[in-house]
Design a protein around this motif. Structure first.
Motif, short mmCIF file in Angstrom:
data_model
loop_
_atom_site.label_atom_id
_atom_site.label_comp_id
_atom_site.label_asym_id
_atom_site.label_seq_id
_atom_site.Cartn_x
_atom_site.Cartn_y
_atom_site.Cartn_z
N UNK A 75 0.83 -1.21 0.00
CA UNK A 75 0.00 0.00 0.00
C UNK A 75 0.87 1.27 0.00
N UNK A 76 1.93 1.25 0.79
CA UNK A 76 2.83 2.41 0.83
C UNK A 76 3.50 2.63 -0.52
N UNK A 77 3.88 1.55 -1.19
CA UNK A 77 4.51 1.66 -2.51
C UNK A 77 3.56 2.32 -3.51
N UNK A 78 2.27 1.96 -3.42
CA UNK A 78 1.29 2.58 -4.31
C UNK A 78 1.16 4.07 -4.08
N UNK A 79 1.18 4.49 -2.82
CA UNK A 79 1.09 5.93 -2.51
C UNK A 79 2.32 6.68 -2.97
N UNK A 80 3.49 6.09 -2.77
CA UNK A 80 4.73 6.74 -3.20
C UNK A 80 4.79 6.86 -4.71
N UNK A 91 -6.83 11.85 -5.90
CA UNK A 91 -8.22 11.52 -6.15
C UNK A 91 -8.76 10.66 -5.02
N UNK A 92 -10.02 10.28 -5.10
CA UNK A 92 -10.65 9.55 -4.01
C UNK A 92 -10.01 8.18 -3.79
N UNK A 93 -9.55 7.56 -4.88
CA UNK A 93 -8.94 6.24 -4.74
C UNK A 93 -7.65 6.31 -3.92
N UNK A 94 -6.85 7.32 -4.18
CA UNK A 94 -5.61 7.48 -3.42
C UNK A 94 -5.91 7.85 -1.97
N UNK A 95 -6.95 8.62 -1.77
CA UNK A 95 -7.36 8.98 -0.40
C UNK A 95 -7.72 7.71 0.38
N UNK A 96 -8.51 6.84 -0.25
CA UNK A 96 -8.91 5.60 0.41
C UNK A 96 -7.73 4.65 0.57
N UNK A 97 -6.79 4.71 -0.35
CA UNK A 97 -5.60 3.87 -0.23
C UNK A 97 -4.79 4.29 0.99
N UNK A 157 -9.51 17.87 7.08
CA UNK A 157 -9.78 17.11 5.86
C UNK A 157 -8.60 16.38 5.28
N UNK A 158 -7.42 16.46 5.91
CA UNK A 158 -6.26 15.75 5.40
C UNK A 158 -5.27 16.66 4.70
N UNK A 159 -4.09 16.13 4.34
CA UNK A 159 -3.03 16.98 3.77
C UNK A 159 -3.41 17.66 2.46
N UNK A 160 -4.20 16.98 1.63
CA UNK A 160 -4.57 17.59 0.34
C UNK A 160 -5.52 18.76 0.54
N UNK A 161 -6.52 18.60 1.42
CA UNK A 161 -7.45 19.70 1.69
C UNK A 161 -6.74 20.86 2.39
#
Length: 244
Positions: A75-80, A91-97, A157-161
């Motif tokens: 999961x961390x590899x996908x975010x990086x 996007x929402x998928x990365x947020x949920x990831x 709302x998180x880092x992106x918001x």
């Protein structure tokens, strides 16, 4: 797919325009649009948590013991891969990831803490004081990282918001927000600030210089203090009993 890319490019262009405008003088950095924070701190902390969990005795982990650490790394590899250098718009998928990654780490550490407490209560854990203190310290430190991740991921709302300045009402009130003259003009909370908040809450069992404002922030800090207090009290009491 193209619409999503165009939307992201449009928002990034808006960020650049606002950064080049005179808005810098109107509002503090934590209230306006800024660049995303560097990823290295949160990535390093997650890797530390994964390493700590891999060092736990198998009896305290979910079987098979390698499954959750491997899932966390995936999961961390996908975010990086999505945002390698900075925590930018997602996007929402990365947020949920990202939320799924924190949930997995929380599940693994919560299970380990519960098994340790049950073993201490039943007398099946803690035959060796040194090993017990190391295991308890492992779970306690991982707990600090886990709650730092939750604070970082949910505050405004998180880092992106936060980067986009979408929410003006803070969930956590940092000293720099109350006294802006005590900080650089570009200061805004980043992951290391939430890690400090989590550490002090786990050691003092109460807020120190960062105050929770929203109800969820208060409840989450209360939960962290409870977990930390139970773990420390039981582990230390058992270790002292063994040494005596």
């Amino acid at each position: 797919m193209n619409d999503g890319s165009s939307d992201t490019e449009g928002r990034l262009a808006r960020i650049e325009r606002l950064l080049e405008s005179g808005e810098r003088e109107v509002a503090p950095a934590w209230r306006r649009v800024t660049h995303g924070e560097p990823r290295w701190a949160v990535t390093a902390s997650i890797l530390v948590a994964v390493t700590l969990q891999s060092k736990l005795p198998e009896r305290l982990t979910l079987s098979p013991s390698w499954a959750l650490p491997v899932l966390e790394v995936v999961l961390l590899t996908g975010l990086i891969a999505a945002n390698p250098r900075r925590v930018e718009l997602r996007n929402k998928r990365l947020r949920w990831l990202g939320l799924a990654l924190i949930c997995v780490i929380s599940l693994a550490n919560g299970w380990a803490a519960a098994q340790l407490v049950r073993g201490l209560v039943n007398g099946t854990e803690g035959s060796n004081a040194g090993a017990l203190l190391l295991t308890g310290g492992n779970i306690w430190l991982t707990n600090v990282i886990v709650f730092a991740l939750w604070y970082w991921e949910w505050d405004r709302g998180g880092p992106a918001d936060r980067m986009m300045g979408h929410r003006q009402f803070a969930d956590f009130l940092f000293v720099q927000m109350q006294s802006p003259e005590a900080a650089p003009p570009d200061w805004e909370p980043a992951f290391l600030d939430y890690l400090y908040l989590s550490f002090t809450n786990s050691t003092a069992f109460s807020p120190t210089d960062v105050m929770p404002l929203s109800r969820w922030a208060k409840m989450l800090m209360m939960l962290q203090s409870t977990v930390s207090l139970v773990t420390v009290v039981l582990v230390v009491a058992r270790a002292v009993n063994i040494l005596q």
